[in-house]
Design a protein around this motif. Sequence first.
Motif, PDB file in Angstrom:
ATOM      1  N   ASP A   3      15.020  11.329  44.765  1.00 42.02           N
ATOM      2  CA  ASP A   3      14.812  10.955  43.375  1.00 42.02           C
ATOM      3  C   ASP A   3      15.779  11.723  42.481  1.00 42.02           C
ATOM      4  OD1 ASP A   3      13.369  11.246  40.593  1.00 42.02           O
ATOM      5  OD2 ASP A   3      12.370   9.589  41.610  1.00 42.02           O
ATOM      6  N   PRO A  17      15.495  17.421  31.393  1.00 47.18           N
ATOM      7  CA  PRO A  17      15.120  16.017  31.194  1.00 47.18           C
ATOM      8  C   PRO A  17      14.604  15.388  32.477  1.00 47.18           C
ATOM      9  CG  PRO A  17      17.502  16.229  31.318  1.00 47.18           C
ATOM     10  CD  PRO A  17      16.938  17.628  31.300  1.00 47.18           C
ATOM     11  N   GLN A  18      13.694  14.473  32.332  1.00 45.57           N
ATOM     12  CA  GLN A  18      13.138  13.747  33.466  1.00 45.57           C
ATOM     13  C   GLN A  18      13.431  12.260  33.304  1.00 45.57           C
ATOM     14  OE1 GLN A  18      11.368  15.411  36.101  1.00 45.57           O
ATOM     15  NE2 GLN A  18      12.301  17.137  35.017  1.00 45.57           N
ATOM     16  N   HIS A  19      13.632  11.573  34.430  1.00 45.70           N
ATOM     17  CA  HIS A  19      13.893  10.137  34.422  1.00 45.70           C
ATOM     18  C   HIS A  19      12.760   9.449  35.184  1.00 45.70           C
ATOM     19  CE1 HIS A  19      17.743  12.284  34.226  1.00 45.70           C
ATOM     20  NE2 HIS A  19      18.175  11.283  33.485  1.00 45.70           N
ATOM     21  N   HIS A  20      12.115   8.543  34.526  1.00 41.78           N
ATOM     22  CA  HIS A  20      11.024   7.827  35.184  1.00 41.78           C
ATOM     23  C   HIS A  20      11.239   6.323  35.038  1.00 41.78           C
ATOM     24  CE1 HIS A  20       8.766  11.507  35.833  1.00 41.78           C
ATOM     25  NE2 HIS A  20       8.940  11.820  34.558  1.00 41.78           N
ATOM     26  N   SER A  21      11.150   5.632  36.131  1.00 47.94           N
ATOM     27  CA  SER A  21      11.368   4.190  36.114  1.00 47.94           C
ATOM     28  C   SER A  21      10.204   3.478  35.428  1.00 47.94           C
ATOM     29  CB  SER A  21      11.511   3.668  37.546  1.00 47.94           C
ATOM     30  OG  SER A  21      11.636   2.268  37.541  1.00 47.94           O
ATOM     31  N   GLU A  37      17.791   2.437  36.127  1.00 44.04           N
ATOM     32  CA  GLU A  37      17.141   3.692  35.744  1.00 44.04           C
ATOM     33  C   GLU A  37      17.292   4.757  36.828  1.00 44.04           C
ATOM     34  OE1 GLU A  37      13.393   2.812  33.144  1.00 44.04           O
ATOM     35  OE2 GLU A  37      13.483   1.292  34.713  1.00 44.04           O
ATOM     36  N   TYR A  38      18.343   4.601  37.625  1.00 40.25           N
ATOM     37  CA  TYR A  38      18.686   5.585  38.658  1.00 40.25           C
ATOM     38  C   TYR A  38      17.571   5.764  39.683  1.00 40.25           C
ATOM     39  CZ  TYR A  38      22.042   6.913  34.977  1.00 40.25           C
ATOM     40  OH  TYR A  38      23.016   6.904  34.009  1.00 40.25           O
ATOM     41  N   ASP A  39      16.804   4.715  39.904  1.00 42.37           N
ATOM     42  CA  ASP A  39      15.708   4.781  40.865  1.00 42.37           C
ATOM     43  C   ASP A  39      16.095   3.913  42.068  1.00 42.37           C
ATOM     44  OD1 ASP A  39      13.379   4.717  42.335  1.00 42.37           O
ATOM     45  OD2 ASP A  39      12.065   4.330  40.630  1.00 42.37           O
ATOM     46  N   ASP A  71      15.254  13.017  39.711  1.00 39.62           N
ATOM     47  CA  ASP A  71      14.619  14.195  39.129  1.00 39.62           C
ATOM     48  C   ASP A  71      14.610  15.385  40.075  1.00 39.62           C
ATOM     49  OD1 ASP A  71      14.085  12.961  36.712  1.00 39.62           O
ATOM     50  OD2 ASP A  71      12.148  12.181  37.383  1.00 39.62           O
TER      51      ASP A  71
END
Length: 708
Positions: free
Chosen positions: A671, A691-695, A648-650, A673
């Motif tokens: 991060d 868009p936002q990416h959250h793990s 998740e790109y984290d 984001d």
Amino acid sequence: MTWVVALCLGLLLPLGHSKTVHIYVSPKGSDGNSGLDVSHPVATLDKARQLLDSSGIKGNTVYVELMGGYHNLQSTLHFTHAYSQPVTFRAYQDQEVHVTGGKQIPAHLFTQVTDHNALNMLPSNSRSKVMQLHLPSAGVTDYGKMSNFGFYRSRTSWLEIFINGEPTRLAQYPNEKFLNINSVPGGRHGKIITYSTHEDSRWVHEKEPWAYGFWYWSWADDAAAISNIDTQKHQITLATDTHYGVRVGHYNPAHLAYADNQGGYFRVFNMLSELDQPGEYYLDRSSGNLYIWPNTKSGTLASSDIITVSLINDCISMDRGVANLNFAGFTLEACRHEGIRGDNLHNINIQNMEIKNMGECGGVHLTSSSHVTVSRCEVYYTNGGVIISGGDRKTLTPSGNVVEDNHIWKFARVGGVGYNGISIGGVGNVARYNHLHDGQYTGLMWGGNDNIMEYNHIHHMCVNSTDCGAVHSGRDWAARGNVIRYNYIHNVVKNMPGAENRGIMLDDQYSSVTIEHNVFFQNQYHVNIGGGRDNIIRYNVFYDAVNYPLNVDGRGLRSTGNQATLFNTFQRYPYTSPPWSTKYPKLASITSHQPMAPMGNQIYDNAFYNKRGSSIVQYHGTGLDKKEYFDIHDNFMASPADFWSPREYDFRFRCSAETWARQKSVPQPIDIDDVGPRQPTGPKYMQKAIPQHHSTSHPASCTGSIVG
């Protein structure tokens, strides 16, 4: 008395304040109108430009209000001089505004193909799908010229067709990817090639066939007209030489793990006989008949479809010295050359624009300029995105140019190498918070000094080429003080035969760049040092390279091929005198100690995960593992579980990685984001939320260790 006289004289002088004037432009207006109120708009942007110099308007702050609809330019919107106060061309009240270099063609002018010769040429599956337009009947007689393109070549496009803002392309074979060259009967510098397909039996009656390919190197594309097709020998003769000649190819779509075999692959295009899918067209220049399979959902054309053909070259151009000019909030499209171009400009702002469907070179191309800002724009379906240069390298005076918060994608629509997403050059340019993706070659190319590239999200580059970097520069020892930091760079792999691709490529002994605080993953190599010096690579995350995290070489030790260029370039500048000698002391002494050796590179305090083992670096060549060449120390070899959630790109550190980072004072990775545009891009009518990416996953246990 003196004070009183001065006060009296002051009352007679201009106070330095301007009023604000609005000029209204509407496709439904008239150039006989005043343009000074919303009820009496002028019809053309060129008339509005002329009004800028009229009495009562000149010298004021001016807003040219473009009212909704299609504003088709009859010629390039050309600015010749500076404005003393800001002049802004913008969409009136955020209405949907399209400024085009083309003409709209009514759908009812397109008919079914009835000519037997044309039907016989068309593939059987497309005969009922392809539609025909006699261009002169639509008032179009300038078809442009077919010309070479590729490998940094500037050209003006032929007539193109766009349907509902989507480009179509000249019919080609194969529709995707390329054909191999089987043999080169005339040798490397000949024009004859053979291939294995029997599809060529369809090509014999083509009037103006062309071929495009990576003929010798996988980093040099070129297009050439075809002078002869021999279907018995399955042989093509090109009308002109290609850049580096031709060779046998090793392209095999079934196997992506190619060796170092270069080039030798091509496709044919501009063929009526290959018009076999939606979005392809062919123009018979002798008759003026255009054949097209519409790329609409229905595959046909309705009265609601907007069909545009490109006619003029540059949409907007600015002469040397133009200043205080702004463009905001509208769509600029369908020109045969560039969107906005100029040289030696000052204080130019391009904001919230949609720039697309340009034929060549760039959506924005502004050189030798200062205080240029390109921000919050959507730039796509071009052949080059944003090209900005400025500043004085001899004095190291910064340009003040900024390219920020833009979404730039599919920017190598026709041709690949040299058509970059962003190109910056000179001194003190900044490229930050941009999202760059889906490019045939490089996403971000830089040159010059003291440039900053930060907070960019760059991925899926080098799609049809090899020996390519998503971020790329080379062959300039004088280009010092550059920083690449806080970027996400990923999915830059090798899809074609040739040398490997890299996230960042320091080509041909490029030296003295700082690469820090970036996150790299799923690249062929994350970073390459191509024999250069004094590069610093630290505080990065290198995750899951196809080969190794870093690849380094000492090409200057085994070849002097770059030496003349390197020496000639930096000797143009006062590198032994301030400010050069104080800012770049290592350059001042570069000739005194093994100048062609890869001296002084530092690689430390990076965290990496490498399926191939414990090495963060692959040496390309022997005798390179010397500390004076590559000082590699205190890097952390991690496992996937040492990062919070790579899927998740984290890539936040945890467990052993977090302990190491704390001990070494290495900050947590940035991060995802926090990279890419911070605000919605493009005109108001097309803006979408960021868009936002959250793990959401839960990490497992982890292990890790500190190595070299």
